[in-house]
Design an enzyme around this catalytic site. Structure first.
Site, PDB file in Angstrom:
ATOM      1  CG  HIS A  90      -2.050  -1.058   1.289  1.00  0.00           C
ATOM      2  ND1 HIS A  90      -2.956  -1.128   2.198  1.00  0.00           N
ATOM      3  CD2 HIS A  90      -2.165  -2.181   0.365  1.00  0.00           C
ATOM      4  CE1 HIS A  90      -3.777  -2.047   1.867  1.00  0.00           C
ATOM      5  NE2 HIS A  90      -3.158  -2.545   0.860  1.00  0.00           N
ATOM      6  CD  GLU A 115      -1.883   3.981   3.499  1.00  0.00           C
ATOM      7  OE1 GLU A 115      -3.030   4.125   3.743  1.00  0.00           O
ATOM      8  OE2 GLU A 115      -1.470   3.253   2.400  1.00  0.00           O
ATOM      9  CB  CYS A 171      -6.302  -0.543   5.404  1.00  0.00           C
ATOM     10  SG  CYS A 171      -4.609  -1.288   5.443  1.00  0.00           S
ATOM     11  CB  CYS A 177      -1.741   1.252   6.432  1.00  0.00           C
ATOM     12  SG  CYS A 177      -1.203   0.599   4.480  1.00  0.00           S
TER      13      CYS A 177
END
Length: 148
Positions: free
Chosen positions: A52, A54, A82, A85
């Site tokens: 992701h 992040e 999420c 993360c």
């Protein structure tokens, strides 16, 4: 670098992700007013469910700073993180999170879950949201509209 400028840099990363066929989410890590790392969604390109935006930015920041702890760093993200993360941000001891748009499907910073700043956790961070939220939301809507 102010919050709006930093979020614009994260949106630029999101646009690059979208151009590469990824969900257009971008992130940047800032320390002492300077961008130390950039990230964009790379799950398809890397065949990695943890890639992701992040996570990519956190890994890059840790490499640049030579420490998996990121005290004094702010992470700017175009979409609410999420649970994975958010957990990584806690472990990194991130100072501050700024995200643009809320994620009503998997947001873990208050929309679906409240992972950050739980009273039983050993690390708390500042969380701010809403900067460039409309622009980030429209970027995502346009991406999914084109894919249908």
């Amino acid at each position: 670098m102010n919050d709006r400028e930093a979020m614009q840099a994260a949106l630029a990363e999101a646009r690059l992700a979208g151009e590469a066929g990824e969900v257009p989410i971008g992130a940047i890590a800032v320390r002492e007013g300077t961008i130390v790392a950039r990230g964009q969604n790379r799950v398809l390109r890397d065949n990695d469910p943890t890639a992701h935006a992040e996570m990519v930015a956190l890994r890059a920041a840790a490499g640049v700073l030579g420490n998996y702890r990121l005290p004094g760093c702010t992470l700017y993200v175009t979409l609410e993180p999420c649970a994975m993360c958010a957990g990584a941000m806690i472990h990194a001891r991130l100072h501050r999170l700024v995200f643009a748009a809320s994620d009503p499907k998997s947001g873990a910073c208050g929309s679906v879950l409240a992972v950050l700043n739980h009273p039983q956790l050993n690390h708390q961070m500042q969380v701010e949201q809403g900067i460039a939220a409309q622009e980030a939301s429209e970027l995502l809507r346009s991406f999914f509209r084109e894919r249908r």
